[in-house]
Design a protein around this motif. Structure first.
Motif, PDB file in Angstrom:
ATOM      1  N   LEU A 184       0.812  -1.210   0.000  1.00  0.00           N
ATOM      2  CA  LEU A 184       0.000   0.000   0.000  1.00  0.00           C
ATOM      3  C   LEU A 184       0.849   1.266   0.000  1.00  0.00           C
ATOM      4  O   LEU A 184       0.632   2.166  -0.805  1.00  0.00           O
ATOM      5  N   THR A 199       4.015  -0.482   4.246  1.00  0.00           N
ATOM      6  CA  THR A 199       2.749  -1.050   4.711  1.00  0.00           C
ATOM      7  C   THR A 199       2.165  -1.919   3.604  1.00  0.00           C
ATOM      8  O   THR A 199       2.099  -1.502   2.444  1.00  0.00           O
ATOM      9  N   ARG A 201      -0.911  -5.245   2.741  1.00  0.00           N
ATOM     10  CA  ARG A 201      -2.168  -5.836   3.194  1.00  0.00           C
ATOM     11  C   ARG A 201      -2.403  -7.139   2.448  1.00  0.00           C
ATOM     12  O   ARG A 201      -2.168  -7.224   1.237  1.00  0.00           O
ATOM     13  N   GLU A 234      -4.096  -3.641   7.610  1.00  0.00           N
ATOM     14  CA  GLU A 234      -2.799  -3.139   7.188  1.00  0.00           C
ATOM     15  C   GLU A 234      -1.714  -3.634   8.142  1.00  0.00           C
ATOM     16  O   GLU A 234      -1.898  -3.638   9.354  1.00  0.00           O
TER      17      GLU A 234
END
Length: 689
Positions: A184, A199, A201, A234
């Motif tokens: 992300l 980050t 996910r 996340e």
């Protein structure tokens, strides 16, 4: 049938005559003259004949109704049996459309654009291209055969290109599940050896899972461990950039039984490593003409922080002058070689000799600094062959060669050895490709015994001049002459001292581009280029492993001594593994966040709103019984006002093409002559009464 005019004289003349006839008729009526009405009628007949009225009848043939069939052949359509469903659906559509001779199907197969590094499915772009040469009224509808993953949906504010139903036949199966991972937020650049954070996910498309997923992390192919991530949430990850230049950070989530594909179970992030200013310690044992060449080179490099000391007052030159009356700065030996030695990326001893300035124990510290990953350069002069040579200290454990005690005082041309012609530090130095080399001579070199590592430059009679070697985790270079300043001064034309000195320093500080044994790969669009650097024999072909697991052999051709290269255009995009011998590297072809791999579960949700707005049908081909169901096609006249949930409606066009025109002049031949004679006869008859 239409009425048109082809006047024999200009319309202006006819209008003038009509005005005159009207005035005369009006005057006659006012005075009560007999025969005025007949004369006015005869005038109108003559004017009508001059206007030449024509009766036209057009012959037209009806045009066919165009029906575009857009077939999705993207990479997401090659999984989970979707390609077979697509082929069967296309064959069925051809057969159904062939039943109606007034329908003109246009089959367009949309593949992954070969020149695109970010593959995506653009069906509406293909639809627009397929109907660009026909008016919207001729398009009776469009049929999409796709998995529903379409990446060029028109915005809600943009009207559809035609007023006809858009149907979607969806491949795949209902209730599909797929696990994927996306990055992300992540930095594009990072300072080497400083902590960075990104980050990511984990997504579960379809039925979500509440169980944590194990994500494996690799940097440039080396395992960094495993991270636990909860799907849908996340997850942050901290890492350090290990080297300058391009770095590949790879996240892999374990596959899940029953998911449609594992091709999107890996996510890649490319981060450019940036070195902070390199700290270099230059220690000159005495003032001499060559120290300025090293100083000027290092000071001119904006990425180098230079700390330079010159020993002006060695212990044997004490003359009794009080310390407080000297303007010299005391050499901070303990601070440099004990407390802060690990802060330096490179230590250079320039014509330095052991004369009691450094305690003997400090040489052992320097040797340990090198073995633990530091870099050391010895720029030797005559003192290196003396009894005070630093090669006779504990530093000898990391030096690649020991002096014999002889110094050769004779002019010679520095030459590249066979290894030097292939080594990136010396390969291609300006002037090295002829004999003798096109640069100035040097006049002094220090003789050494057998040298470890690579001797890349030689002095007279093949004696080692520049030796490069590794000492455990660190690196050492020995330049066995102090005459390089002659090139800097332009003696006998000078020489490439800047390139040579800079390359030596950067090799010592582990610049990736100067590795003597390296395998590199890069992608330009869809073209994968593999480069192999070696100082040994020809490395043979490279092996490329594609994202789908296919293995490709790529021949490498020599382009320079020690440098081999090969390239090939790839049909896939994603992470490729390139191997040659004991070396391997990773390269990503195409965009790392290509839309084609973000979501690969088949869906009806993307196209259903567009079908509903256009009174079309969106349905799955799979009937749950190892076969597919293709809806029937129903052509209708007029505007489609209501959708059919079982059939695909096609609006038939009313457009025609003109084949010919039949023309009938109304005042030609006997008919026109008869009317004129009748008008004249009526006037004569009336005048005769």
């Amino acid at each position: 049938m239409t009425l048109e005019f082809a006047p024999f004289i200009p319309w202006l003349a006819i209008a003038i005559l009509a005005v005159l006839a009207t005035l005369l008729a009006t005057l006659g009526f006012l005075r009560g003259l007999r025969g005025t009405a007949i004369r006015f009628t005869a005038s109108l007949a003559v004017l009508a004949a001059l206007a030449n009225p024509l009766l036209l009848q057009e012959e037209r043939d009806p045009l066919t109704t165009v029906v575009p069939v857009i077939v999705d052949r993207s990479q997401s359509q090659q999984i989970a049996g979707r390609a077979a469903q697509t082929d069967e659906a296309l064959a069925g559509l051809r057969e159904r459309l062939a039943r109606f001779p007034n329908l003109e199907p246009r089959i367009v197969e949309v593949t992954d654009p070969g020149d695109s590094d970010a593959p995506s499915t653009k069906l509406f772009e293909a639809l627009q291209t397929a109907t660009a040469d026909v008016p919207p009224a001729r398009v009776g509808g469009a049929i999409f055969v796709t998995d529903g993953q379409v990446h060029d949906l028109p915005p809600d504010t943009q009207p559809l290109p035609f007023s006809a139903p858009i149907h979607a036949l969806i491949t795949g199966k209902a209730g599909e599940f797929d696990r994927r991972i996306e990055i992300l937020r992540a930095p594009r650049f990072g300072i080497v050896d400083e902590e960075q954070e990104l980050t990511f996910r984990v997504f579960d498309d379809g039925e979500p899972s509440n169980q944590p997923a194990d994500v494996s992390v690799k940097m440039n192919g080396e395992d960094l461990g495993t991270v636990s991530a909860l799907p849908g949430a996340e997850t942050s990850y901290a890492f350090k950039v290990p080297r300058g230049g391009n770095n590949v950070l790879e996240f892999s989530v374990a596959g899940t039984p029953g998911e449609v594909t594992d091709v999107n179970n890996r996510a890649i992030h490319l981060i450019e490593g940036i070195r902070q200013n390199l700290r270099v310690l230059l220690v000159s044992g005495e003032p001499h003409a060559g120290e300025r060449a090293w100083r000027n080179l290092l000071k001119s490099d904006a990425s180098v922080d230079l700390v330079h000391f010159t020993i002006l007052r060695p212990p044997e030159k004490q003359d009794g002058t009080p310390i407080n009356e000297l303007s010299l700065i005391a050499f901070p030996t303990r601070e440099l070689f004990v407390e802060k030695i690990n802060d330096f990326d490179l230590i250079i001893f320039d014509r330095y000799q052991h004369r009691g300035v450094l305690p003997i124990l400090y040489y052992d510290y320097i040797a340990e600094y090198v073995k633990n990953g530091g870099a050391l350069l010895i720029a030797a002069g005559p003192e290196h062959a003396s009894q005070d040579s630093i090669a006779l200290t504990p530093l000898e454990s990391v030096l690649p060669a020991a002096p014999t005690g002889e110094v050769h005082q004779a002019g010679f041309y520095p030459r590249l050895s066979e290894q030097g012609k292939r080594h990136p530090v010396t390969r291609g130095l300006d002037g090295s490709n002829v004999e003798p080399p096109q640069w100035g001579r040097w006049f002094r070199s220090v003789d050494v015994g057998d040298a470890a590592g690579e001797t890349v430059m030689t002095a007279d009679e093949g004696r080692p001049l520049l030796v490069l070697n590794r000492a455990e985790q660190g690196r050492v270079a020995m330049l066995l002459s102090d005459q390089g300043w002659l090139w800097a001064r332009g003696f006998e034309g000078g020489g490439p001292h800047v390139s040579l000195y800079r390359r030596i320093a950067h090799w010592l500080m582990k610049e990736p581009e100067l590795e003597e044994e390296a395998l590199r790969a890069r992608a330009q669009g869809r073209t994968l280029e593999v480069t192999r650097q070696t100082i040994g024999d020809a490395p043979g072909p490279a092996t490329i492993t594609t994202p789908s697991g296919e293995t490709i052999t790529l021949d490498l051709s020599g382009i320079q001594p020690g440098l081999y290269r090969g390239e090939r255009r790839m049909t896939e995009t994603g992470l490729f593994t390139v191997a040659n011998g004991d070396f391997s590297t990773l390269v990503h072809v195409g965009a790392v966040d290509a839309p084609e791999f973000r979501a690969m579960v088949s869906t009806t949700e993307t196209l259903a709103p567009i079908s509903a707005e256009s009174k079309g049908l969106t349905t799955r081909l799979d009937d749950g019984d190892q076969s597919i169901r293709i809806p029937d096609i129903l052509p209708v006249r007029g505007e489609v006002r209501v959708a059919d949930d079982r059939r695909m409606l096609i609006r038939l066009t009313d457009e025609t093409v003109l084949k010919g025109v039949n023309t009938l002049p109304l005042f030609a031949g006997f008919a026109g002559l008869g009317i004129l004679l009748l008008a004249v006869s009526a006037m004569w008859w009336r005048e005769g009464r």
